[in-house]
Design a protein around this motif. Sequence first.
Motif, short mmCIF file in Angstrom:
data_model
loop_
_atom_site.label_atom_id
_atom_site.label_comp_id
_atom_site.label_asym_id
_atom_site.label_seq_id
_atom_site.Cartn_x
_atom_site.Cartn_y
_atom_site.Cartn_z
N GLY A 115 -39.06 -4.13 -16.34
CA GLY A 115 -40.38 -3.51 -16.34
C GLY A 115 -41.28 -4.04 -15.23
O GLY A 115 -42.40 -3.56 -15.08
N GLU A 116 -40.81 -5.02 -14.47
CA GLU A 116 -41.52 -5.53 -13.30
C GLU A 116 -40.64 -5.34 -12.08
O GLU A 116 -39.42 -5.36 -12.18
CB GLU A 116 -41.89 -7.00 -13.48
N ASP A 117 -41.26 -5.19 -10.93
CA ASP A 117 -40.51 -4.92 -9.70
C ASP A 117 -41.16 -5.69 -8.55
O ASP A 117 -42.09 -5.19 -7.91
CB ASP A 117 -40.49 -3.42 -9.41
N GLY B 250 -35.90 -2.91 -10.62
CA GLY B 250 -36.91 -2.75 -11.65
C GLY B 250 -37.79 -1.57 -11.32
O GLY B 250 -37.74 -1.02 -10.22
N VAL B 251 -38.61 -1.17 -12.28
CA VAL B 251 -39.58 -0.09 -12.07
C VAL B 251 -40.90 -0.53 -12.69
O VAL B 251 -40.97 -0.80 -13.89
CB VAL B 251 -39.12 1.24 -12.69
N ALA B 252 -41.93 -0.59 -11.87
CA ALA B 252 -43.25 -0.98 -12.38
C ALA B 252 -43.82 0.15 -13.23
O ALA B 252 -43.92 1.29 -12.77
CB ALA B 252 -44.18 -1.30 -11.22
N SER B 253 -44.21 -0.17 -14.44
CA SER B 253 -44.68 0.87 -15.36
C SER B 253 -46.12 1.28 -15.12
O SER B 253 -46.57 2.29 -15.67
CB SER B 253 -44.51 0.38 -16.80
N GLY B 254 -46.86 0.51 -14.32
CA GLY B 254 -48.27 0.82 -14.12
C GLY B 254 -48.57 1.77 -12.99
O GLY B 254 -49.74 2.00 -12.68
#
Length: 412
Positions: A126-128, A107-111
């Motif tokens: 969208g969460e890691d 996953g890759v955190a968008s924040g």
Amino acid sequence: MRNVMKGRSAGLVLAVAVVLPVTGGPALALPTAPVAPAAPSESPGSGDPGATLLPPLPVRLGEGSPCTGASGRTATGAAWSQAALGLSRAQRISRGGGVTVAVVDTGVASGVPSLSGRVKSAGGAGEDCVGHGTFAAGLIAAAPEKGSGITGIAPQAEILALPGTDDRGVPSVERVAAGIRAAADRGAQVIYVGQALGTGKAELTAAVAHATRRDALVVAPAAPDAVPREERGPQGEPPVGPYWPAAAPGALAVVDFGPGGVRQRNAPPAHEPELSAPGSAMVSVGPEGSGHYIGSGASLAAAGVAGTAALVRAYHPGLTAPEVTRRLLDSAYPSDAPRLDPYAALSLLQDRTPAAAPTPAPARMPPPADPGPRDRALTIAAVGLATVLLLAALAAVVPRGRARKWRPPTAP
């Protein structure tokens, strides 16, 4: 030092003893390893009296372990890999704008601030919880932040996150294959895969072929970052591959090297790598905040190659995926596994039109001689011969030597 923690509670962690100028809280100690340590790998800035250790990036999490949080440390200097790759020169030519790189991983955190506004996700990626996918995305595309010298290779590229593992970081053939297919269908020009799987030849070969038909370049590690105890042999030996999807036709298989130009001791064996890139003592972002982690492995080297492919595809949009692969390999620095050179890949002049094989001319008999020139030659020769004979006759008539003086006859 590269350390591997095994067990259900601790999970799997890679750590490297590296020193960078950092800001933040107290240094975090590295986990104790049951394997012989490798020589420390130091990066530029290691002589700074205020330098300390960055926290290690986990590869997998044990059941019950909390998700990876924000790092309390920020690397203020540039990573050694940035200088080794000549990024300052390469990024004057291309920064990857307009290219989408898919990250099939945890996953890759968008924040994350350095990736803000450039991350899209599908399938819950969208969460890691682990942080590995976010770390790889940072190596590919992180933009420089105030107070830090860390930057991704293609800081204007877009990221498309797709799941290749569960929330603990354990990969599966089905997830990786589905992620590759979905990335290609969504228009990603480059597809980074963070896992090296010992099974799944048929499924992952078909997935890579699907991506290739859609003109997407798949980049994957030629070795795992670490091998859990249960996946080792009877004597504790790691498997030797092949690993998928890296071994699939059309995929670009990548191995790592460190600041000293060699792989770390105890690194799992790589299987038939085509390209090598910096992968030891790598510094990138975590799944929260603006702090940095450190990690090592072939998967991180593959992230660097994926970022470079984004630079090339942005600067040379007419190239196909196989042509991008050819350019990366042709421009690489010669070595056992050729070494990535982003600037050369961008500036290399190549003839995309293969030279046609010469067509042999049909055998022909020599044309008949023109009788006109031959007759003229004979005439000239005859005239010349006649002239020579005439001169010879005159020479015979004229007496040799001095001529006698003429006297008139005397009277009788």
